[in-house]
Design a protein around this motif. Sequence first.
Motif, PDB file in Angstrom:
ATOM      1  N   GLY A 165      90.019  47.237  18.185  1.00 14.88           N
ATOM      2  CA  GLY A 165      90.435  46.570  16.838  1.00 14.88           C
ATOM      3  C   GLY A 165      90.154  47.201  15.510  1.00 14.88           C
ATOM      4  O   GLY A 165      90.147  48.518  15.628  1.00 14.88           O
ATOM      5  N   THR A 166      90.077  46.536  14.536  1.00 17.87           N
ATOM      6  CA  THR A 166      89.784  47.154  13.057  1.00 17.87           C
ATOM      7  C   THR A 166      88.913  46.171  12.378  1.00 17.87           C
ATOM      8  O   THR A 166      88.714  45.046  12.831  1.00 17.87           O
ATOM      9  CB  THR A 166      90.958  47.182  12.488  1.00 17.87           C
ATOM     10  N   GLN A 167      88.368  47.039  11.508  1.00 15.57           N
ATOM     11  CA  GLN A 167      87.274  46.141  10.417  1.00 15.57           C
ATOM     12  C   GLN A 167      87.628  46.682   9.021  1.00 15.57           C
ATOM     13  O   GLN A 167      87.687  47.810   8.793  1.00 15.57           O
ATOM     14  CB  GLN A 167      85.758  46.104  11.031  1.00 15.57           C
ATOM     15  N   THR A 168      88.147  45.667   8.485  1.00 15.97           N
ATOM     16  CA  THR A 168      88.029  45.787   6.926  1.00 15.97           C
ATOM     17  C   THR A 168      87.055  45.065   6.120  1.00 15.97           C
ATOM     18  O   THR A 168      86.453  45.592   5.161  1.00 15.97           O
ATOM     19  CB  THR A 168      89.379  45.232   6.372  1.00 15.97           C
ATOM     20  N   ALA A 169      86.586  43.917   6.666  1.00 17.08           N
ATOM     21  CA  ALA A 169      85.409  42.990   6.289  1.00 17.08           C
ATOM     22  C   ALA A 169      84.421  42.906   7.277  1.00 17.08           C
ATOM     23  O   ALA A 169      83.350  43.633   7.355  1.00 17.08           O
ATOM     24  CB  ALA A 169      85.993  41.840   5.577  1.00 17.08           C
ATOM     25  N   GLY A 170      84.853  42.016   8.205  1.00 15.88           N
ATOM     26  CA  GLY A 170      83.761  41.948   9.560  1.00 15.88           C
ATOM     27  C   GLY A 170      84.618  41.715  10.708  1.00 15.88           C
ATOM     28  O   GLY A 170      84.136  40.969  11.753  1.00 15.88           O
ATOM     29  N   SER A 171      85.860  42.365  10.867  1.00 11.70           N
ATOM     30  CA  SER A 171      86.688  41.976  12.076  1.00 11.70           C
ATOM     31  C   SER A 171      86.624  42.622  13.264  1.00 11.70           C
ATOM     32  O   SER A 171      87.205  42.097  14.437  1.00 11.70           O
ATOM     33  CB  SER A 171      88.195  42.504  11.596  1.00 11.70           C
ATOM     34  N   VAL A 172      85.317  43.461  13.474  1.00 12.96           N
ATOM     35  CA  VAL A 172      84.758  43.986  14.700  1.00 12.96           C
ATOM     36  C   VAL A 172      83.508  43.014  15.019  1.00 12.96           C
ATOM     37  O   VAL A 172      83.407  42.403  16.198  1.00 12.96           O
ATOM     38  CB  VAL A 172      84.764  45.269  14.671  1.00 12.96           C
ATOM     39  N   ILE A 173      82.549  43.213  14.169  1.00 19.12           N
ATOM     40  CA  ILE A 173      81.077  42.443  14.466  1.00 19.12           C
ATOM     41  C   ILE A 173      81.313  41.254  14.523  1.00 19.12           C
ATOM     42  O   ILE A 173      80.492  40.573  15.474  1.00 19.12           O
ATOM     43  CB  ILE A 173      80.357  43.126  13.245  1.00 19.12           C
ATOM     44  N   ARG A 174      81.949  40.645  13.873  1.00 18.24           N
ATOM     45  CA  ARG A 174      81.951  39.028  14.024  1.00 18.24           C
ATOM     46  C   ARG A 174      82.588  38.448  15.164  1.00 18.24           C
ATOM     47  O   ARG A 174      81.791  37.544  15.908  1.00 18.24           O
ATOM     48  CB  ARG A 174      82.528  38.418  12.621  1.00 18.24           C
ATOM     49  N   PRO A 175      83.791  38.688  15.603  1.00 22.47           N
ATOM     50  CA  PRO A 175      84.180  38.437  17.059  1.00 22.47           C
ATOM     51  C   PRO A 175      83.588  38.638  17.981  1.00 22.47           C
ATOM     52  O   PRO A 175      83.417  38.199  19.064  1.00 22.47           O
ATOM     53  CB  PRO A 175      85.704  38.781  16.730  1.00 22.47           C
ATOM     54  N   ALA A 176      82.709  39.838  18.100  1.00 19.14           N
ATOM     55  CA  ALA A 176      82.048  40.480  18.998  1.00 19.14           C
ATOM     56  C   ALA A 176      80.804  39.421  19.003  1.00 19.14           C
ATOM     57  O   ALA A 176      80.295  38.951  20.238  1.00 19.14           O
ATOM     58  CB  ALA A 176      81.514  41.777  18.971  1.00 19.14           C
ATOM     59  N   SER A 177      80.272  38.966  18.073  1.00 12.24           N
ATOM     60  CA  SER A 177      79.254  38.189  18.109  1.00 12.24           C
ATOM     61  C   SER A 177      79.534  36.527  18.722  1.00 12.24           C
ATOM     62  O   SER A 177      79.078  36.266  19.561  1.00 12.24           O
ATOM     63  CB  SER A 177      78.706  37.783  16.765  1.00 12.24           C
ATOM     64  N   PHE A 178      80.869  36.233  18.217  1.00  6.45           N
ATOM     65  CA  PHE A 178      81.070  34.851  18.464  1.00  6.45           C
ATOM     66  C   PHE A 178      81.551  35.075  20.121  1.00  6.45           C
ATOM     67  O   PHE A 178      81.471  33.892  20.845  1.00  6.45           O
ATOM     68  CB  PHE A 178      82.471  34.445  17.950  1.00  6.45           C
ATOM     69  N   CYS A 179      81.959  36.122  20.495  1.00 11.20           N
ATOM     70  CA  CYS A 179      82.417  36.065  22.065  1.00 11.20           C
ATOM     71  C   CYS A 179      81.531  36.564  22.767  1.00 11.20           C
ATOM     72  O   CYS A 179      81.706  36.596  24.213  1.00 11.20           O
ATOM     73  CB  CYS A 179      83.565  36.935  22.076  1.00 11.20           C
ATOM     74  N   GLY A 180      80.388  37.022  22.592  1.00  8.53           N
ATOM     75  CA  GLY A 180      79.103  37.482  23.417  1.00  8.53           C
ATOM     76  C   GLY A 180      79.439  38.989  23.852  1.00  8.53           C
ATOM     77  O   GLY A 180      78.885  39.131  25.269  1.00  8.53           O
ATOM     78  N   ILE A 181      79.752  39.747  23.263  1.00  8.50           N
ATOM     79  CA  ILE A 181      80.259  41.180  23.762  1.00  8.50           C
ATOM     80  C   ILE A 181      79.705  42.190  22.886  1.00  8.50           C
ATOM     81  O   ILE A 181      79.249  41.924  21.650  1.00  8.50           O
ATOM     82  CB  ILE A 181      81.705  41.283  24.009  1.00  8.50           C
ATOM     83  N   VAL A 182      79.931  43.301  23.160  1.00  9.15           N
ATOM     84  CA  VAL A 182      79.283  44.577  22.333  1.00  9.15           C
ATOM     85  C   VAL A 182      80.596  44.962  21.346  1.00  9.15           C
ATOM     86  O   VAL A 182      81.998  45.191  21.857  1.00  9.15           O
ATOM     87  CB  VAL A 182      79.283  45.777  22.956  1.00  9.15           C
ATOM     88  N   GLY A 183      80.398  44.879  20.202  1.00  2.87           N
ATOM     89  CA  GLY A 183      81.311  45.367  19.121  1.00  2.87           C
ATOM     90  C   GLY A 183      80.781  46.508  18.427  1.00  2.87           C
ATOM     91  O   GLY A 183      79.778  46.589  17.832  1.00  2.87           O
ATOM     92  N   TYR A 184      81.658  47.701  18.396  1.00  2.00           N
ATOM     93  CA  TYR A 184      81.107  48.941  17.622  1.00  2.00           C
ATOM     94  C   TYR A 184      82.207  49.476  16.541  1.00  2.00           C
ATOM     95  O   TYR A 184      83.361  49.873  16.872  1.00  2.00           O
ATOM     96  CB  TYR A 184      80.816  50.078  18.663  1.00  2.00           C
TER      97      TYR A 184
END
Length: 438
Positions: A165-184
């Motif tokens: 994925g990509t993150q410009t504001a919170g586009s990796v960490i936030r969906p990883a939190s909501f979905c219960g997975i690791v986002g780096y």
Amino acid sequence: MISDAEPVLSATTARDRIASGALSCEALARQCLARIEARESEIRAWTHCDPNTVLDAARQLDRMPARGPLQGLAVGIKDIFDTHDMPTAYGSPIYAGHTPSSDAAAVALIRQAGGLVVGKTVTTEFAFFNPGKTRNPHDCQRTPGGSSSGSAAAVAAGQVPLAIGTQTAGSVIRPASFCGIVGYKPSYGWISPAGLKPAAWSLDTVGVFAADVPGAALLGSVLSGRDLRIDTASGTPPRFGFCRTPQWDAARSATRTACDTAINRVTAAGGDVETVTLPAIFDDLLAAQETIMAFEAARCLAFERDRHPRQLSERLAVLLDHGATIAAGHYEAARRRAAQCRAAFADCLADVDVLLTPSAPGEAPLATSGTGDPVFNRIWTLLGVPCVNVPGLTGPNRLPVGIQLIGSRDGDAALLRAAQWLAQAFESTPADPDRKVR
């Protein structure tokens, strides 16, 4: 809720089984495709997935010598990355049916390492805020987050072990939190953005999703050219600094309780947690990120705004119109503030190894309300520091609530080791209910 069926193999377990001959690339591909077929009608994580093409590619991998560390591992590609053999629409009707002539650098590296590209996952419009069709696998009435919606949902549903994925504001960490997975989200510049439809050139960062930290580190190693692999956790507990950030008032009870629990688990596992307060110079850093993002977005999407304004969502059109009005002096002032805070951030980590902060305001909101607020992600993206969402905690609705760890710029390897340590503490250590950090 997610099915209780046996989950798909983690990336590292699948890698080891394929390497030993206990599992074929085709067998893993069939498992992933079966899971996509079983739940795609409700989760809607994919914009393109051709099972016959996937199986043909998997069989070809089985016939040839191993190409690299991702041999046979199924990977989802956010539909903001160019792919030469699949449609790439960037989440917009403007590019419906568009197929680029080449792969994005990240996609090419995945293929070169033996990865099996399963298809394209849903992105929000041009990786901004207008929601796509994807739903959260834990509760299909709720958002998976954005903009990397499909990638996070596909990994959370066990449809693929890895996704980008990509993150410009919170586009990796936030969906990883909501979905219960690791986002780096790596340090800025660690992974090439070539072939990525840009949203804001000084912020865009390629990130990865996996079920666990070793999986994220494996894919991160391939894409960054650094050795980030994690096989076992370090026996020495990291030094954690709990940082509320100036945005703490946005944290709802689920996130506040999760932070309590995380700190309790750290101390119960033998680690230490100190409170770290960001200097006052950070107080307007979020506003600086918003200014930089809007200014650059208006220029990155100048063609679409000029030639296809009626095919832009109202929300994106408003953002681009605003960005076009920002004076260069205001933009440069925001950039100077960011530079000042980057220089000051090293002192924030003087007595700790990583910061422990919220990943999101709370549990995933209802899909009708949008993709959630990146309020706890924006400043870290602007600083260019590496971030990891560590799953394992839940809120009052039994939905995931992640904890975000922040490392020093270029300190990605140490950050991932700390994330693995914390993940293991979540799995094995009870919390002390009497310790509160609110």
